[in-house]
Scaffold this motif. Sequence first.
Motif, PDB file in Angstrom:
ATOM      1  N   ALA A 167       0.853  -1.195   0.000  1.00  0.00           N
ATOM      2  CA  ALA A 167       0.000   0.000   0.000  1.00  0.00           C
ATOM      3  C   ALA A 167       0.885   1.239   0.000  1.00  0.00           C
ATOM      4  O   ALA A 167       1.860   1.317   0.755  1.00  0.00           O
ATOM      5  CB  ALA A 167      -0.917   0.006   1.218  1.00  0.00           C
ATOM      6  N   VAL A 168       0.531   2.214  -0.844  1.00  0.00           N
ATOM      7  CA  VAL A 168       1.337   3.426  -0.969  1.00  0.00           C
ATOM      8  C   VAL A 168       0.428   4.635  -1.128  1.00  0.00           C
ATOM      9  O   VAL A 168      -0.735   4.519  -1.527  1.00  0.00           O
ATOM     10  CB  VAL A 168       2.295   3.337  -2.182  1.00  0.00           C
ATOM     11  N   GLY A 169       0.958   5.790  -0.801  1.00  0.00           N
ATOM     12  CA  GLY A 169       0.214   7.030  -0.983  1.00  0.00           C
ATOM     13  C   GLY A 169      -0.775   7.287   0.129  1.00  0.00           C
ATOM     14  O   GLY A 169      -0.630   6.802   1.256  1.00  0.00           O
ATOM     15  N   ASP A 170      -1.834   8.026  -0.186  1.00  0.00           N
ATOM     16  CA  ASP A 170      -2.776   8.517   0.820  1.00  0.00           C
ATOM     17  C   ASP A 170      -3.580   7.429   1.518  1.00  0.00           C
ATOM     18  O   ASP A 170      -4.191   7.685   2.553  1.00  0.00           O
ATOM     19  CB  ASP A 170      -3.764   9.501   0.181  1.00  0.00           C
ATOM     20  N   ILE A 171      -3.616   6.216   0.963  1.00  0.00           N
ATOM     21  CA  ILE A 171      -4.393   5.167   1.612  1.00  0.00           C
ATOM     22  C   ILE A 171      -3.715   4.675   2.888  1.00  0.00           C
ATOM     23  O   ILE A 171      -4.328   4.035   3.734  1.00  0.00           O
ATOM     24  CB  ILE A 171      -4.648   3.978   0.656  1.00  0.00           C
ATOM     25  N   THR A 172      -2.457   4.998   3.072  1.00  0.00           N
ATOM     26  CA  THR A 172      -1.726   4.612   4.275  1.00  0.00           C
ATOM     27  C   THR A 172      -1.804   5.740   5.306  1.00  0.00           C
ATOM     28  O   THR A 172      -2.305   6.822   5.036  1.00  0.00           O
ATOM     29  CB  THR A 172      -0.253   4.324   3.973  1.00  0.00           C
ATOM     30  N   ALA A 173      -1.242   5.482   6.471  1.00  0.00           N
ATOM     31  CA  ALA A 173      -1.253   6.479   7.545  1.00  0.00           C
ATOM     32  C   ALA A 173      -0.005   7.349   7.524  1.00  0.00           C
ATOM     33  O   ALA A 173       0.271   8.064   8.488  1.00  0.00           O
ATOM     34  CB  ALA A 173      -1.379   5.777   8.902  1.00  0.00           C
ATOM     35  N   ASP A 174       0.752   7.297   6.427  1.00  0.00           N
ATOM     36  CA  ASP A 174       1.972   8.099   6.330  1.00  0.00           C
ATOM     37  C   ASP A 174       1.631   9.523   5.886  1.00  0.00           C
ATOM     38  O   ASP A 174       0.482   9.924   5.890  1.00  0.00           O
ATOM     39  CB  ASP A 174       2.961   7.425   5.362  1.00  0.00           C
ATOM     40  N   ILE A 175       2.626  10.271   5.464  1.00  0.00           N
ATOM     41  CA  ILE A 175       2.419  11.668   5.077  1.00  0.00           C
ATOM     42  C   ILE A 175       1.664  11.742   3.752  1.00  0.00           C
ATOM     43  O   ILE A 175       2.076  11.137   2.758  1.00  0.00           O
ATOM     44  CB  ILE A 175       3.776  12.385   4.950  1.00  0.00           C
ATOM     45  N   ASN A 176       0.559  12.493   3.725  1.00  0.00           N
ATOM     46  CA  ASN A 176      -0.280  12.576   2.529  1.00  0.00           C
ATOM     47  C   ASN A 176       0.165  13.724   1.627  1.00  0.00           C
ATOM     48  O   ASN A 176      -0.434  14.799   1.625  1.00  0.00           O
ATOM     49  CB  ASN A 176      -1.753  12.752   2.922  1.00  0.00           C
ATOM     50  N   LEU A 177       1.207  13.477   0.851  1.00  0.00           N
ATOM     51  CA  LEU A 177       1.723  14.456  -0.089  1.00  0.00           C
ATOM     52  C   LEU A 177       2.046  13.760  -1.406  1.00  0.00           C
ATOM     53  O   LEU A 177       2.398  12.571  -1.416  1.00  0.00           O
ATOM     54  CB  LEU A 177       2.999  15.120   0.450  1.00  0.00           C
ATOM     55  N   VAL A 178       1.943  14.509  -2.511  1.00  0.00           N
ATOM     56  CA  VAL A 178       2.218  13.931  -3.825  1.00  0.00           C
ATOM     57  C   VAL A 178       3.631  13.384  -3.900  1.00  0.00           C
ATOM     58  O   VAL A 178       3.857  12.256  -4.359  1.00  0.00           O
ATOM     59  CB  VAL A 178       1.980  14.981  -4.934  1.00  0.00           C
ATOM     60  N   ASN A 179       4.613  14.164  -3.438  1.00  0.00           N
ATOM     61  CA  ASN A 179       5.992  13.703  -3.551  1.00  0.00           C
ATOM     62  C   ASN A 179       6.257  12.471  -2.692  1.00  0.00           C
ATOM     63  O   ASN A 179       7.049  11.597  -3.053  1.00  0.00           O
ATOM     64  CB  ASN A 179       6.982  14.822  -3.220  1.00  0.00           C
ATOM     65  N   VAL A 180       5.561  12.376  -1.560  1.00  0.00           N
ATOM     66  CA  VAL A 180       5.705  11.193  -0.705  1.00  0.00           C
ATOM     67  C   VAL A 180       5.058   9.981  -1.375  1.00  0.00           C
ATOM     68  O   VAL A 180       5.613   8.877  -1.368  1.00  0.00           O
ATOM     69  CB  VAL A 180       5.080  11.439   0.684  1.00  0.00           C
ATOM     70  N   GLY A 181       3.879  10.182  -1.964  1.00  0.00           N
ATOM     71  CA  GLY A 181       3.216   9.088  -2.663  1.00  0.00           C
ATOM     72  C   GLY A 181       4.058   8.538  -3.797  1.00  0.00           C
ATOM     73  O   GLY A 181       4.167   7.315  -3.974  1.00  0.00           O
ATOM     74  N   GLU A 182       4.657   9.422  -4.588  1.00  0.00           N
ATOM     75  CA  GLU A 182       5.532   8.975  -5.675  1.00  0.00           C
ATOM     76  C   GLU A 182       6.736   8.215  -5.137  1.00  0.00           C
ATOM     77  O   GLU A 182       7.128   7.177  -5.682  1.00  0.00           O
ATOM     78  CB  GLU A 182       5.978  10.179  -6.500  1.00  0.00           C
ATOM     79  N   LEU A 183       7.319   8.730  -4.063  1.00  0.00           N
ATOM     80  CA  LEU A 183       8.462   8.060  -3.440  1.00  0.00           C
ATOM     81  C   LEU A 183       8.086   6.662  -2.973  1.00  0.00           C
ATOM     82  O   LEU A 183       8.809   5.688  -3.220  1.00  0.00           O
ATOM     83  CB  LEU A 183       8.958   8.899  -2.256  1.00  0.00           C
ATOM     84  N   GLU A 184       6.939   6.543  -2.298  1.00  0.00           N
ATOM     85  CA  GLU A 184       6.507   5.243  -1.789  1.00  0.00           C
ATOM     86  C   GLU A 184       6.187   4.276  -2.923  1.00  0.00           C
ATOM     87  O   GLU A 184       6.489   3.075  -2.835  1.00  0.00           O
ATOM     88  CB  GLU A 184       5.276   5.424  -0.894  1.00  0.00           C
ATOM     89  N   GLY A 185       5.563   4.783  -3.998  1.00  0.00           N
ATOM     90  CA  GLY A 185       5.236   3.922  -5.127  1.00  0.00           C
ATOM     91  C   GLY A 185       6.475   3.315  -5.759  1.00  0.00           C
ATOM     92  O   GLY A 185       6.531   2.098  -6.015  1.00  0.00           O
ATOM     93  N   ARG A 186       7.464   4.141  -6.004  1.00  0.00           N
ATOM     94  CA  ARG A 186       8.707   3.654  -6.601  1.00  0.00           C
ATOM     95  C   ARG A 186       9.434   2.704  -5.641  1.00  0.00           C
ATOM     96  O   ARG A 186       9.977   1.675  -6.047  1.00  0.00           O
ATOM     97  CB  ARG A 186       9.607   4.836  -6.957  1.00  0.00           C
ATOM     98  N   TYR A 187       9.426   3.078  -4.369  1.00  0.00           N
ATOM     99  CA  TYR A 187      10.109   2.271  -3.358  1.00  0.00           C
ATOM    100  C   TYR A 187       9.473   0.882  -3.253  1.00  0.00           C
ATOM    101  O   TYR A 187      10.183  -0.130  -3.159  1.00  0.00           O
ATOM    102  CB  TYR A 187      10.061   2.981  -2.014  1.00  0.00           C
ATOM    103  N   ALA A 188       8.147   0.816  -3.262  1.00  0.00           N
ATOM    104  CA  ALA A 188       7.459  -0.474  -3.139  1.00  0.00           C
ATOM    105  C   ALA A 188       7.859  -1.415  -4.267  1.00  0.00           C
ATOM    106  O   ALA A 188       8.115  -2.609  -4.041  1.00  0.00           O
ATOM    107  CB  ALA A 188       5.950  -0.263  -3.125  1.00  0.00           C
ATOM    108  N   VAL A 189       7.928  -0.902  -5.487  1.00  0.00           N
ATOM    109  CA  VAL A 189       8.317  -1.729  -6.630  1.00  0.00           C
ATOM    110  C   VAL A 189       9.757  -2.227  -6.461  1.00  0.00           C
ATOM    111  O   VAL A 189      10.057  -3.413  -6.693  1.00  0.00           O
ATOM    112  CB  VAL A 189       8.169  -0.940  -7.946  1.00  0.00           C
TER     113      VAL A 189
END
Length: 494
Positions: free
Chosen positions: A313-335
């Motif tokens: 799970a990545v981006g705003d659906i998680t309890a982490d920081i809800n920001l575009v740059n964070v979501g992109e970072l998490e998406g790439r990191y998960a892969v």
Amino acid sequence: MKHYDLVIIGAGPSGYAAAMRAIDLKKKTLLIEKSTLGGAGITNGALSSKTLWELSRDMLAFRKNLDRYHLEPPKAVWKEIQVEVQNAVQERVHLLDSHLQELQNNPKYATYIDFIEGEASIISEHLVEIETLDERLAFETDYIIIATGSRPRFLPNIPIDEKYILTSDGIEQMEDFPESMVIVGAGVIGCEYATIFSGFGQTKVYLIDKGDSILPFEDADVVAVIEKNLEAQGVHIHRNSSLSRMERENGKVRYTLNFSDGHQETFEVDKALVSVGRVPNYEKIWKEAVPIKMGKRGVEDHDTNTSVKNIYAVGDITADINLVNVGELEGRYAVEKIYGSPKRKLVYENISTIMFLNPEVAGVGYNEKTAQAKGLNYKVVTTDYSTIARAVAKRNTQGFIKLLVTDDDEMQILGMRVVGEQASAAIQAVALLISMEKGIEELAECVHPHPSITEGIQESVRALLGKSILKSGLLKDKVNCYCYDCNKKERVMF
């Protein structure tokens, strides 16, 4: 049944970024989106609201400079503002859509990416169904990434109709500038919209704040600048107040506030904007048989892993920081995590942020509030914008740079806030040094372009090192350095 290496549900910032990283790694990927490419990162969110902010800032700057040209202030036309925002959104969506089509038509990439518009549901750990306008499809997959984003939070006692009582999803659908508007919530988004509508100069804005200052997570010196400017633009801040009642009545919005001193007042405005955070979009995403655990603020994840081994799970659906740059970072990191070992750990301490206020506020790492909450001793330097030649040249010296470092010989960077013109452009070098766990010597000796705002950062660093051009404490409120002792809870100037 068709099989994929990876299925990504949601094509907002985090999902789209994850898909592009999977293509890099030559993984056969299915990207699913039920509405619009880019998600809230573009529509009714980051891009659209920031386009509004840019247009509002232009209008505010124009109005402020009219006196020197002996001109009457013009009025913005809401319909034209709407068109400009829609054009910005369409440009970005078109870019992503064209890019996706080119990928699918290019022999180098076509093997690795499919895209389907529809509503996805995780049936089991390795099975995803999609309901499109015409049919129901099913696909097997090794891994799944959930990137379905978030939506504005509703409050049960407020009758939101997106016509009179709005969220950010409805604000851009208004027919005209309201003569008056109340904003529920004095966090970042609420303050940004207060900045936007007061900047256009055609709406009396009221801002409900349950405490005695807006932006409760920020240091007092940052808040003071923003509050001063909001009030100078005619914003009325209802401090120490809580919303007791809000209702539509005869084409208006009536709201009642209870104040901390015990008294109660009722007000009437044309529109209300409810800005009290966002909630994750998780409903109907997975069946009950799929044991994904939810927390209070979103999907429980550990380093992007959910409670199901092959589902991330990545981006705003998680309890982490809800920001575009964070979501992109998490998406790439998960892969990268799924298919190997990421080169860098996923950390949030060096995430750069920007608040689109007046003036803009950029930040990275700790501020004084968070450093004190962590029990840290630290050193601080504040450098006023009036000492920076670029700010003087722009005829806008409101603002300051504030840099925190550890209170030791290494002076490792803990965080920075920049309040003022071009704040966001000044933050990235410090973010890099924080991620590298470096001290401040590198910034002190780097040759910056002149005139530039980043020269103020260099002077701040030199002040901490005792070799600044403008010496600390000699010019009132221009350059000041002090230490904070967490045990004694006191500041000592140096």
